[in-house]
Design a protein around this motif. Sequence first.
Motif, PDB file in Angstrom:
ATOM      1  N   THR A 181     -12.010  -1.194  -8.511  1.00  0.00           N
ATOM      2  CA  THR A 181     -12.886  -2.079  -9.280  1.00  0.00           C
ATOM      3  C   THR A 181     -13.779  -1.261 -10.195  1.00  0.00           C
ATOM      4  OG1 THR A 181     -12.924  -3.665  -7.447  1.00  0.00           O
ATOM      5  CG2 THR A 181     -14.621  -3.900  -9.143  1.00  0.00           C
ATOM      6  N   ILE A 182     -13.742  -1.579 -11.469  1.00  0.00           N
ATOM      7  CA  ILE A 182     -14.618  -0.939 -12.454  1.00  0.00           C
ATOM      8  C   ILE A 182     -15.656  -1.969 -12.869  1.00  0.00           C
ATOM      9  CG2 ILE A 182     -14.735   0.279 -14.666  1.00  0.00           C
ATOM     10  CD1 ILE A 182     -11.753   0.893 -14.364  1.00  0.00           C
ATOM     11  N   ASP A 183     -16.892  -1.739 -12.478  1.00  0.00           N
ATOM     12  CA  ASP A 183     -17.953  -2.720 -12.699  1.00  0.00           C
ATOM     13  C   ASP A 183     -18.654  -2.473 -14.030  1.00  0.00           C
ATOM     14  OD1 ASP A 183     -19.596  -4.839 -12.209  1.00  0.00           O
ATOM     15  OD2 ASP A 183     -20.921  -3.768 -10.837  1.00  0.00           O
ATOM     16  N   GLU A 184     -18.612  -3.464 -14.880  1.00  0.00           N
ATOM     17  CA  GLU A 184     -19.291  -3.478 -16.165  1.00  0.00           C
ATOM     18  C   GLU A 184     -18.950  -2.292 -17.068  1.00  0.00           C
ATOM     19  OE1 GLU A 184     -23.463  -4.345 -16.097  1.00  0.00           O
ATOM     20  OE2 GLU A 184     -23.003  -6.458 -15.815  1.00  0.00           O
ATOM     21  N   PRO A 185     -17.647  -2.117 -17.416  1.00  0.00           N
ATOM     22  CA  PRO A 185     -17.326  -1.187 -18.512  1.00  0.00           C
ATOM     23  C   PRO A 185     -17.929  -1.692 -19.821  1.00  0.00           C
ATOM     24  CG  PRO A 185     -15.405  -2.477 -17.887  1.00  0.00           C
ATOM     25  CD  PRO A 185     -16.460  -2.761 -16.872  1.00  0.00           C
ATOM     26  N   ALA A 186     -18.172  -3.013 -19.868  1.00  0.00           N
ATOM     27  CA  ALA A 186     -18.931  -3.661 -20.943  1.00  0.00           C
ATOM     28  C   ALA A 186     -19.823  -4.696 -20.275  1.00  0.00           C
ATOM     29  CB  ALA A 186     -17.986  -4.320 -21.958  1.00  0.00           C
ATOM     30  N   PRO A 187     -20.950  -5.088 -20.892  1.00  0.00           N
ATOM     31  CA  PRO A 187     -21.873  -6.034 -20.249  1.00  0.00           C
ATOM     32  C   PRO A 187     -21.179  -7.314 -19.787  1.00  0.00           C
ATOM     33  CG  PRO A 187     -22.883  -5.092 -22.201  1.00  0.00           C
ATOM     34  CD  PRO A 187     -21.455  -4.608 -22.192  1.00  0.00           C
ATOM     35  N   GLY A 188     -21.330  -7.629 -18.475  1.00  0.00           N
ATOM     36  CA  GLY A 188     -20.771  -8.844 -17.904  1.00  0.00           C
ATOM     37  C   GLY A 188     -19.311  -8.757 -17.515  1.00  0.00           C
ATOM     38  N   LEU A 189     -18.661  -7.625 -17.771  1.00  0.00           N
ATOM     39  CA  LEU A 189     -17.221  -7.490 -17.549  1.00  0.00           C
ATOM     40  C   LEU A 189     -16.937  -6.664 -16.297  1.00  0.00           C
ATOM     41  CD1 LEU A 189     -14.394  -8.094 -18.819  1.00  0.00           C
ATOM     42  CD2 LEU A 189     -14.564  -5.853 -19.917  1.00  0.00           C
ATOM     43  N   LYS A 190     -15.921  -7.087 -15.541  1.00  0.00           N
ATOM     44  CA  LYS A 190     -15.465  -6.352 -14.371  1.00  0.00           C
ATOM     45  C   LYS A 190     -13.944  -6.271 -14.414  1.00  0.00           C
ATOM     46  CE  LYS A 190     -17.457  -7.011 -10.420  1.00  0.00           C
ATOM     47  NZ  LYS A 190     -17.911  -7.630  -9.146  1.00  0.00           N
ATOM     48  N   THR A 191     -13.394  -5.079 -14.176  1.00  0.00           N
ATOM     49  CA  THR A 191     -11.945  -4.872 -14.192  1.00  0.00           C
ATOM     50  C   THR A 191     -11.479  -4.494 -12.786  1.00  0.00           C
ATOM     51  OG1 THR A 191     -12.089  -4.044 -16.462  1.00  0.00           O
ATOM     52  CG2 THR A 191     -10.041  -3.641 -15.281  1.00  0.00           C
ATOM     53  N   ILE A 192     -10.427  -5.165 -12.310  1.00  0.00           N
ATOM     54  CA  ILE A 192      -9.941  -4.951 -10.953  1.00  0.00           C
ATOM     55  C   ILE A 192      -8.437  -4.664 -10.990  1.00  0.00           C
ATOM     56  CG2 ILE A 192      -9.712  -5.925  -8.640  1.00  0.00           C
ATOM     57  CD1 ILE A 192     -12.037  -7.816  -9.382  1.00  0.00           C
ATOM     58  N   PHE A 193      -8.038  -3.510 -10.464  1.00  0.00           N
ATOM     59  CA  PHE A 193      -6.623  -3.173 -10.295  1.00  0.00           C
ATOM     60  C   PHE A 193      -6.295  -3.254  -8.805  1.00  0.00           C
ATOM     61  CE2 PHE A 193      -8.128  -0.821 -13.981  1.00  0.00           C
ATOM     62  CZ  PHE A 193      -7.161  -1.094 -14.944  1.00  0.00           C
ATOM     63  N   SER A 194      -5.171  -3.884  -8.457  1.00  0.00           N
ATOM     64  CA  SER A 194      -4.797  -3.977  -7.046  1.00  0.00           C
ATOM     65  C   SER A 194      -3.284  -3.902  -6.903  1.00  0.00           C
ATOM     66  CB  SER A 194      -5.315  -5.281  -6.425  1.00  0.00           C
ATOM     67  OG  SER A 194      -4.744  -6.405  -7.071  1.00  0.00           O
ATOM     68  N   PHE A 195      -2.844  -3.311  -5.789  1.00  0.00           N
ATOM     69  CA  PHE A 195      -1.409  -3.250  -5.482  1.00  0.00           C
ATOM     70  C   PHE A 195      -1.238  -3.002  -3.990  1.00  0.00           C
ATOM     71  CE2 PHE A 195      -2.792   0.957  -6.822  1.00  0.00           C
ATOM     72  CZ  PHE A 195      -2.307   1.794  -5.834  1.00  0.00           C
ATOM     73  N   ILE A 196      -0.039  -3.354  -3.510  1.00  0.00           N
ATOM     74  CA  ILE A 196       0.308  -3.180  -2.101  1.00  0.00           C
ATOM     75  C   ILE A 196       1.569  -2.336  -2.016  1.00  0.00           C
ATOM     76  CG2 ILE A 196       0.881  -4.333   0.069  1.00  0.00           C
ATOM     77  CD1 ILE A 196      -0.451  -6.849  -1.061  1.00  0.00           C
ATOM     78  N   VAL A 197       1.553  -1.310  -1.207  1.00  0.00           N
ATOM     79  CA  VAL A 197       2.727  -0.482  -0.947  1.00  0.00           C
ATOM     80  C   VAL A 197       3.264  -0.867   0.413  1.00  0.00           C
ATOM     81  CG1 VAL A 197       3.571   1.891  -0.658  1.00  0.00           C
ATOM     82  CG2 VAL A 197       1.783   1.400  -2.341  1.00  0.00           C
ATOM     83  N   PRO A 198       4.571  -1.214   0.542  1.00  0.00           N
ATOM     84  CA  PRO A 198       5.670  -0.945  -0.395  1.00  0.00           C
ATOM     85  C   PRO A 198       6.072  -2.119  -1.302  1.00  0.00           C
ATOM     86  CG  PRO A 198       6.564  -1.502   1.748  1.00  0.00           C
ATOM     87  CD  PRO A 198       5.073  -1.611   1.864  1.00  0.00           C
ATOM     88  N   ASP A 199       5.291  -3.167  -1.414  1.00  0.00           N
ATOM     89  CA  ASP A 199       5.651  -4.315  -2.237  1.00  0.00           C
ATOM     90  C   ASP A 199       5.531  -3.947  -3.715  1.00  0.00           C
ATOM     91  OD1 ASP A 199       6.093  -6.725  -3.427  1.00  0.00           O
ATOM     92  OD2 ASP A 199       4.515  -7.816  -2.365  1.00  0.00           O
ATOM     93  N   GLN A 200       6.668  -3.800  -4.378  1.00  0.00           N
ATOM     94  CA  GLN A 200       6.670  -3.349  -5.767  1.00  0.00           C
ATOM     95  C   GLN A 200       6.221  -4.435  -6.744  1.00  0.00           C
ATOM     96  OE1 GLN A 200      10.600  -1.819  -6.551  1.00  0.00           O
ATOM     97  NE2 GLN A 200      10.386  -0.087  -5.146  1.00  0.00           N
ATOM     98  N   ARG A 201       6.217  -5.697  -6.311  1.00  0.00           N
ATOM     99  CA  ARG A 201       5.818  -6.783  -7.199  1.00  0.00           C
ATOM    100  C   ARG A 201       4.353  -7.176  -7.024  1.00  0.00           C
ATOM    101  NH1 ARG A 201       9.191  -9.972  -9.841  1.00  0.00           N
ATOM    102  NH2 ARG A 201       7.800 -11.763  -9.489  1.00  0.00           N
ATOM    103  N   SER A 202       3.622  -6.422  -6.230  1.00  0.00           N
ATOM    104  CA  SER A 202       2.255  -6.820  -5.907  1.00  0.00           C
ATOM    105  C   SER A 202       1.217  -6.318  -6.900  1.00  0.00           C
ATOM    106  CB  SER A 202       1.889  -6.321  -4.505  1.00  0.00           C
ATOM    107  OG  SER A 202       1.903  -4.900  -4.472  1.00  0.00           O
ATOM    108  N   GLY A 203       1.583  -5.401  -7.770  1.00  0.00           N
ATOM    109  CA  GLY A 203       0.632  -4.834  -8.708  1.00  0.00           C
ATOM    110  C   GLY A 203       0.021  -5.899  -9.607  1.00  0.00           C
ATOM    111  N   LYS A 204      -1.288  -5.825  -9.808  1.00  0.00           N
ATOM    112  CA  LYS A 204      -1.981  -6.843 -10.596  1.00  0.00           C
ATOM    113  C   LYS A 204      -3.227  -6.237 -11.226  1.00  0.00           C
ATOM    114  CE  LYS A 204      -4.372  -9.974  -8.418  1.00  0.00           C
ATOM    115  NZ  LYS A 204      -4.776 -11.140  -7.581  1.00  0.00           N
ATOM    116  N   VAL A 205      -3.537  -6.679 -12.438  1.00  0.00           N
ATOM    117  CA  VAL A 205      -4.786  -6.300 -13.078  1.00  0.00           C
ATOM    118  C   VAL A 205      -5.559  -7.580 -13.390  1.00  0.00           C
ATOM    119  CG1 VAL A 205      -3.706  -6.223 -15.373  1.00  0.00           C
ATOM    120  CG2 VAL A 205      -5.878  -5.042 -14.973  1.00  0.00           C
ATOM    121  N   GLU A 206      -6.843  -7.569 -13.094  1.00  0.00           N
ATOM    122  CA  GLU A 206      -7.680  -8.754 -13.278  1.00  0.00           C
ATOM    123  C   GLU A 206      -8.926  -8.392 -14.067  1.00  0.00           C
ATOM    124  OE1 GLU A 206     -10.177 -12.035 -10.567  1.00  0.00           O
ATOM    125  OE2 GLU A 206      -8.876 -10.532  -9.625  1.00  0.00           O
TER     126      GLU A 206
END
Length: 276
Positions: free
Chosen positions: A82-107
């Motif tokens: 989780t990257i909190d406030e790279p810009a005011p009010g914005l939060k970036t979240i990267f998530s994935f599960i190993v070994p599930d190759q389809r689980s990668g997600k960016v929010e």
Amino acid sequence: MGKGPGLYSDIGKRARDLLYKDYQSDHKFTVTTYTNTGLVITSSGTKKGESFLADVNTKLTNKNITTDIKVDTNSNLFTTITIDEPAPGLKTIFSFIVPDQRSGKVELQYLHEYAGISTSIGLTASPIVNFSGVAGNNIVSLGTDISFDTASGNITKCNAGFSFSKSDLIASLTLNDKGDALVASYYHTVSPLTSTAVGAELKHSFSNNDNSLTIGTQHALDPLTTVKARVDNFGKASALIQHEWRPKSLLTISGEVDTRAIEKSAKIGLALALKP
């Protein structure tokens, strides 16, 4: 800037927490430790019937970047950055599960005084795209939550919600499951000094014309001890007592009984969370 409407997941959250949070019929034990480097390690084990599930979670925060890594009994590796406030009010979240190759997600989450937006996309060739948005303020808000499967071209989720908050009450109405389920909830603060509150949730399914109603309440016996109780229209009654026996260390005992079948044994749950 004043408090905004929050995210779509905040609609009806106070009532859901009152009615469902901390109730359980399993036995759970959690231990959290901290290191000098800022690393937080949480180990937990849960006994579900004859099964025992365990996981270890590590969290490291460096400036505005938080990394969560969890390993469970089945050797699944859950990672969230989780990257909190790279810009005011914005939060970036990267998530994935190993070994599930389809689980990668960016929010991406964006919170504004009059809007709350969350959009995510799967990191695959044909991803699932999700968008949720809420417009309004801390009194009235209206939002929607939609998921689209680019592989099939189908809308897999389509929800809409409305929330009204004023002083000591919060009411919400959501339409879920592509218009098949209607959920109305109500939360009312009776006494802020003793954290006394009551809440209710009514669910209606249009496809099978079923209704379910759950009513609950909570009350603080003292600053460290809280009791909660709930009952639904199917005759299931639950209660719990939670005690903070040391700062952030909680002991929770909960029970459930079917009032229509008293002869059956009650379900008892126990949760112990230890923090130094």
